[in-house]
Design a protein around this motif. Sequence first.
Motif, PDB file in Angstrom:
ATOM      1  N   GLY A  78       0.811  -1.209   0.000  1.00 53.47           N
ATOM      2  CA  GLY A  78       0.000   0.000   0.000  1.00 53.47           C
ATOM      3  C   GLY A  78       0.847   1.263   0.000  1.00 53.47           C
ATOM      4  O   GLY A  78       1.771   1.404   0.802  1.00 53.47           O
ATOM      5  N   SER A 106      -7.593   2.928  -2.787  1.00 46.71           N
ATOM      6  CA  SER A 106      -6.988   1.932  -3.665  1.00 46.71           C
ATOM      7  C   SER A 106      -7.037   2.423  -5.118  1.00 46.71           C
ATOM      8  O   SER A 106      -7.885   3.235  -5.488  1.00 46.71           O
ATOM      9  CB  SER A 106      -7.713   0.589  -3.552  1.00 46.71           C
ATOM     10  N   PRO A 154      -3.451  -1.136  -2.814  1.00 44.87           N
ATOM     11  CA  PRO A 154      -4.520  -0.849  -1.848  1.00 44.87           C
ATOM     12  C   PRO A 154      -4.506   0.581  -1.323  1.00 44.87           C
ATOM     13  O   PRO A 154      -5.428   0.990  -0.616  1.00 44.87           O
ATOM     14  CB  PRO A 154      -4.264  -1.859  -0.731  1.00 44.87           C
TER      15      PRO A 154
END
Length: 593
Positions: A454, A532, A591
């Motif tokens: 992420g 995301s 994400p």
Amino acid sequence: MSDVLTRRVGAIGPSSFDEAAMTVEAVVSTYADVARRDSRGPYVERLDAAGLDTRRIVGAPLLDGHRQGGSRDVIGVVQSLRHEPGRLVAVLRLSAAQDVAPAVAKIREGILRGVSVGYRVARWAESIINGERVRTAAAWSIFEVSAVPIGADPDASFRSEPMSENDELPTVEAPSIEMPEAQQAQIRSLAEVAGLTRGWAEDRIDEGLSVEDARKRVQDELRRRSAATPHIRTASPQNDGVARFRAMEDALATRSGVVIEDARADAARPYMGFSLRDFARASLEARGVSTAGMDPDALFRAALHTTSDFPQLLTGAGRRTLLASFTAAASPLKSLARQGSRVDFRTGSTLRLGEIGALQKVSEAGEIKSVSRSEAVEAYALDTYGALFTISRKALINDDLGAFNDWASAAGQAAAQTEAALLWSLLSQSNGAGPTMGDGKRLFHSDHGNTLTGAPLSVEALSDARLAMRQQTGLDGKTRITVTPKYLVVGPELETEAEKVLASIYAATTSDANPFSQKLTLLVEPRIIDDSWFVFADPASAPALEYSYLSSAPGPQMSEREGWEVLSREFRVVLDFGAGALDWRGAVRNPGA
């Protein structure tokens, strides 16, 4: 009222006859009011001079009494046109052919003096003036001029020299013949059966003929035709009916915002101002059904429950409105997927063949070695989605065309939303991991190399996504394949940030340049509600998703039937659609932070 109208509006001036040029001047329109009747009762028909389209008048035929049966009915042509105060004046060039010599001779002698025009109205404007109902032709065009025995402008003077702009045209009251609707309908029916034009019938009605006298005129006309030289007809009633139906459907669809081809716009223009009631009446009359004296309720009952084309007209226009709205509302997710097709609703498999690797060197003996290819299979099925709408008898009688158009448009948008929701469900399954693939793992999985740690959207994060896509291998797990990023997909929260990242930068140094400028296309999917984001390849080269329609019914389909439980017409929209994941190599997910 018919889309083809006629009126006697002026006189030919034999004093202006030019023997050498075979021309004569005529007042072809004085824009005078005419008293008419329709199913709603009497009204005044008024022509708006500013709404006249004159592009087709020059070159239009000069006919003998509106007859259009053959070449001998054309006695000349409109050579030129000019506007004078309160009137439209044309120079008519007459034919020197022997078969029209009698009519030309009468014009030369001043015996045949009346002028009538045939015209079509593209748009009407209704009003009440001094207690009278007035229908104004706000957009209209003249398509033929005819020499007739009696003109409605008896005071129009002979044209021996050009009139000055100060000359005044006498006010002429158009004749008002109060003929019963049933009698008018019988005369029109006689003309239609005999193959005569609507203009011919209207002329007989204007003369005030009885039905018996009109029948004798029809017989005389048929005898004259049988004695004439046979001629070739290039159109049949069936073809005319098909063209009329298409023009009416085009007009009805245009009222819903559908754009039609320029080549078909002229044919549709006479029907642009039609209400639902007008379309129902025209559909019945095209089938030979008289609508004289029908109230709106009886009119719609007949149009919906006989062999009329009215139901098909509604469905055809509604289908085009549906598809236009469906196309306009298409989700950006469809750009990420490849379109397929299925013949039934059983779960279908999509087979993907792997790479064959590099070509092997051929030995000196000319031997070429066989190679094998890996295979992968992904499967999904189609489902059916639908909605039902009823247009009530009340809405029809109230001429509520907007209710029908709004529903067709809303149904198209609903179909597009259904497809978008199904495609998004593939990407959002299992908290964003996606559906299970043929190898037993989710679409976005660390083993697939398409799930990143992420990180906020940035040039550096995009670089990592591109690298992950470039490092993908084929089904054999060894062959490096070329996967090029094409789309960046974000939610509304990241739209502005994505635009900044992808913006063109005129950097002072090479190190400051944005490597993704003008290389990625931004797609915003409103169903993404977190941070995301995704990178997808071109589905033509590396498809990650696929959607399909039933091969016999691509896209949303509309059908109709008679209402059973209530007096209405029911319309149904059905969508046969399915979607599935094909390959993880064409997509990367981050994400977000």
